[in-house]
Design a protein around this motif. Structure first.
Motif, short mmCIF file in Angstrom:
data_model
loop_
_atom_site.label_atom_id
_atom_site.label_comp_id
_atom_site.label_asym_id
_atom_site.label_seq_id
_atom_site.Cartn_x
_atom_site.Cartn_y
_atom_site.Cartn_z
N SER A 286 0.81 -1.22 0.00
CA SER A 286 0.00 0.00 0.00
C SER A 286 0.84 1.26 0.00
N MET A 287 2.15 1.12 0.29
CA MET A 287 3.01 2.30 0.32
C MET A 287 3.81 2.46 -0.97
N ILE A 288 3.66 1.53 -1.92
CA ILE A 288 4.55 1.56 -3.09
C ILE A 288 4.40 2.84 -3.89
N ASN A 289 3.16 3.30 -4.10
CA ASN A 289 2.96 4.53 -4.85
C ASN A 289 3.48 5.74 -4.11
N THR A 290 3.31 5.72 -2.78
CA THR A 290 3.85 6.81 -1.97
C THR A 290 5.37 6.83 -2.06
N LEU A 291 5.97 5.63 -2.01
CA LEU A 291 7.44 5.54 -2.06
C LEU A 291 7.99 6.01 -3.40
N THR A 292 7.32 5.61 -4.51
CA THR A 292 7.80 6.07 -5.82
C THR A 292 7.62 7.58 -5.96
N THR A 293 6.56 8.09 -5.35
CA THR A 293 6.35 9.54 -5.38
C THR A 293 7.46 10.26 -4.62
N ILE A 294 7.78 9.73 -3.41
CA ILE A 294 8.86 10.32 -2.61
C ILE A 294 10.19 10.23 -3.36
N ALA A 295 10.43 9.08 -4.00
CA ALA A 295 11.69 8.90 -4.74
C ALA A 295 11.80 9.90 -5.88
N GLY A 296 10.65 10.30 -6.41
CA GLY A 296 10.67 11.24 -7.53
C GLY A 296 10.65 12.70 -7.13
N ILE A 297 10.53 12.98 -5.82
CA ILE A 297 10.45 14.37 -5.35
C ILE A 297 11.66 15.21 -5.78
N PRO A 298 12.91 14.72 -5.65
CA PRO A 298 14.05 15.55 -6.07
C PRO A 298 13.99 15.96 -7.55
N ASN A 344 22.91 -8.06 -9.64
CA ASN A 344 22.45 -8.81 -8.47
C ASN A 344 20.92 -8.91 -8.37
N LYS A 345 20.28 -8.92 -9.53
CA LYS A 345 18.80 -8.99 -9.57
C LYS A 345 18.15 -7.87 -8.76
N ASN A 346 18.71 -6.68 -8.92
CA ASN A 346 18.15 -5.53 -8.21
C ASN A 346 16.69 -5.27 -8.57
N TYR A 347 16.28 -5.72 -9.77
CA TYR A 347 14.91 -5.46 -10.20
C TYR A 347 13.87 -6.13 -9.28
N LEU A 348 14.33 -7.05 -8.41
CA LEU A 348 13.45 -7.70 -7.44
C LEU A 348 13.53 -7.04 -6.06
N LYS A 349 14.39 -6.04 -5.92
CA LYS A 349 14.63 -5.41 -4.62
C LYS A 349 14.06 -3.99 -4.62
N LEU A 350 13.18 -3.73 -3.70
CA LEU A 350 12.45 -2.46 -3.70
C LEU A 350 13.36 -1.25 -3.45
N THR A 351 14.17 -1.28 -2.41
CA THR A 351 14.97 -0.10 -2.05
C THR A 351 15.94 0.32 -3.16
N PRO A 352 16.77 -0.60 -3.69
CA PRO A 352 17.67 -0.19 -4.77
C PRO A 352 16.93 0.37 -5.99
N MET A 353 15.78 -0.25 -6.33
CA MET A 353 15.06 0.21 -7.51
C MET A 353 14.40 1.57 -7.28
N LEU A 354 13.98 1.84 -6.06
CA LEU A 354 13.43 3.16 -5.76
C LEU A 354 14.51 4.23 -5.90
N ILE A 355 15.73 3.92 -5.43
CA ILE A 355 16.84 4.87 -5.56
C ILE A 355 17.16 5.08 -7.04
N ALA A 356 17.23 3.98 -7.80
CA ALA A 356 17.52 4.08 -9.24
C ALA A 356 16.41 4.84 -9.96
N PHE A 357 15.18 4.60 -9.54
CA PHE A 357 14.04 5.30 -10.12
C PHE A 357 14.17 6.81 -9.90
N GLY A 358 14.53 7.20 -8.67
CA GLY A 358 14.68 8.62 -8.36
C GLY A 358 15.78 9.27 -9.18
N ILE A 359 16.91 8.56 -9.35
CA ILE A 359 18.03 9.08 -10.15
C ILE A 359 17.63 9.21 -11.62
#
Length: 497
Positions: A286-298, A344-359
């Motif tokens: 339920s927080m995934i959309n909030t997290l992607t939004t936060i990652a995109g804030i910068p 390292n199959k980061n595409y299955l890991k939420l935190t690394p992909m959120l950081i990559a998404f933000g960048i």
């Protein structure tokens, strides 16, 4: 045209026409902004989920429906574009269709979200539901074609001033983001995940109906207001060109031909929306959309600041350079995101992909303003080029010709996508986040590297864009003289009669 307008619009040796006169007033500008806002004020990003998981249309049957409705779309485009281009009324060439069809289209938009209520808990192969779904798509497509064809031409005629046109496009793209056009997507994303995980006890069809109906009504009202208060100001030729002339103009109008080729080659990109990747790989938290939004804030301020680059970049570089440059820039950002996901199959890991998404979003947004403004301005420029070369405008037919091959491609792509989803092992009705690892990888690839590779050839026609800054200045210089002369002759003929 008044003497003041003629003086303000008098061509200058450097081709800087219309330099000090704006046609669009404050009220119309505000309506233009709200219309642009309404175009994105929806939950269309979740439409696939609605059809797959709520209406529940079988993938194979959806593919067949897509073929038939796509074929009908191609046929009615040819007829409707000819009707629109031959329309001459007191309120304009495009406005009658935009005003008259907006309310019926809004009603159809509301009916879409009621589909699961008409056929509750029915199988994906339930015949009455499939017949209704097919008929709905055909009717909606026909009505949408009238407004789509008319809208495409209308936006190039509300002002003859190319500089004012760029100003409106830039202003709309810059400000509408602050007006909350993406808010429905964020709100609905959280609701969708909460219902999917059982944290919110409500039927999925209810939240689709609530948010879908609300956004349909709001966007419909703003769009209708714009069509009511705005005007067409670029004069059309009194002679009504035939359908053959319109399609001929695609080949004789070199800029339009190149844009068609770029769209055609780029549209070979096959993929699935990134929204599906986030939902099906990370379990609908339920927080995934909030997290992607936060990652995109910068990246948010970068997107806004990027519009400030448009004017100086247009002065320093040609439209061709900017058009090609933003394409390459976006592709490199997408490729980098994919390669990081493979490590390292980061595409299955939420935190690394959120950081990559933000960048990725940070760097992508650096060219956001250029992409939005240049693409729209080049199409309007191509319409003016048609008038300059041929003496008449064929916005509707030319627009349809541009979209014709794309629609045929989309029929094939839509059909292929349904089969691809089966091929990668996607299973409808599974609890979100429980697809196999193989399926999750392909969902990631289908929203990153596969569209990048399959659509790469679209850049080639962009490199061949023929309108240099010098040629553009000459074109608007001569168009200004012709339009002023045509208006003067018309005023003289009316006075004599």
């Amino acid at each position: 045209m008044s003497e003041l307008e003629q003086k303000n619009n008098a061509p200058t040796p450097d081709g800087n026409v219309y330099r000090s006169y704006n046609y669009v007033g404050t009220k119309e500008t505000l309506a233009y902004l709200f219309n642009d806002f309404s175009n994105s004020f929806n939950i269309n990003n979740f439409e696939e989920r609605f059809v797959w998981d709520v209406v529940k249309i079988d993938f194979g049957i959806a593919a067949i429906v897509n073929i038939f409705t796509g074929a009908w779309d191609v046929v009615n485009d040819l007829f409707i574009s000819a009707v629109v281009d031959n329309t001459r009324t007191r309120i304009g060439k495009f406005r009658p269709y935009l005003v008259l069809f907006q309310i019926p289209l809004s009603i159809l938009g509301l009916l879409k979200w009621l589909l699961p209520y008409f056929f509750p808990n029915s199988a994906g192969t339930f015949l009455p539901k499939l017949i209704f779904y097919f008929a709905f798509n055909v009717i909606n497509e026909t009505a949408g074609t009238f407004t789509g064809v008319a809208r495409g031409g209308y936006m190039s005629t509300i002002t003859p001033n190319p500089n004012e046109r760029v100003r409106l496009i830039t202003l709309a793209e810059l400000l509408t983001g602050y007006m909350g056009e993406d808010m429905p997507r964020y709100i609905f994303g959280v609701l969708y995940d909460m219902v999917s995980t059982g944290r919110l006890k409500a039927p999925m069809r209810r939240i689709f109906l609530g948010m879908g109906s609300a956004t349909t009504l709001v966007s419909g009202v703003f769009t209708l207001w714009f069509f009511m208060v705005s005007k067409e100001r670029v004069p059309q030729s009194l002679e009504r060109p035939d359908l053959r002339s319109g399609f001929k103009a695609v080949f004789t109008n070199y800029p339009v031909l190149l844009m068609c080729l770029s769209d055609f080659l780029g549209n070979f990109a096959v993929g699935s929306g990134e929204q599906n990747y986030w939902i099906d790989v990370f379990g609908g938290d339920s927080m995934i959309n909030t997290l992607t939004t936060i990652a995109g804030i910068p990246s948010a301020p970068v997107g806004s600041i990027s519009y400030a680059f448009v004017a100086p970049l247009r002065k320093r570089f040609s439209s061709k350079f900017l058009w090609v440059g933003e394409d390459i820039w976006g592709d490199m950002c997408t490729l980098g995101f994919f390669l990081f996901g493979l490590i390292n199959k980061n595409y299955l890991k939420l935190t690394p992909m959120l950081i990559a998404f933000g960048i990725r979003e940070f760097f992508t947004k650096a060219m956001f303003g250029v992409r939005k403004v240049i693409t729209a301005d080049l199409w309007n420029e191509a319409m003016d080029y048609c008038e300059w070369k041929n003496g008449y405008r064929m916005e509707a037919t030319t627009g349809v010709a541009r979209n014709l091959v794309l629609k045929i491609q989309n029929v094939v792509k839509g059909t292929v996508q349904n089969f691809i989803m089966k091929k990668i092992g996607y299973q409808q009705g599974l609890k979100i986040g429980t697809q196999t690892e193989k399926t999750k990888f392909w969902l990631f690839a289908l929203c990153t590297v596969i569209p990048f590779i399959t659509g790469a050839l679209g850049i080639i026609p962009k490199v061949l864009w023929p309108i240099s800054r010098k040629k553009r200045a000459m074109m608007y210089y001569e168009l200004s003289e012709r339009r002023n002369k045509a208006v003067s002759e018309y005023v003289d003929s009316v006075s004599e009669s």
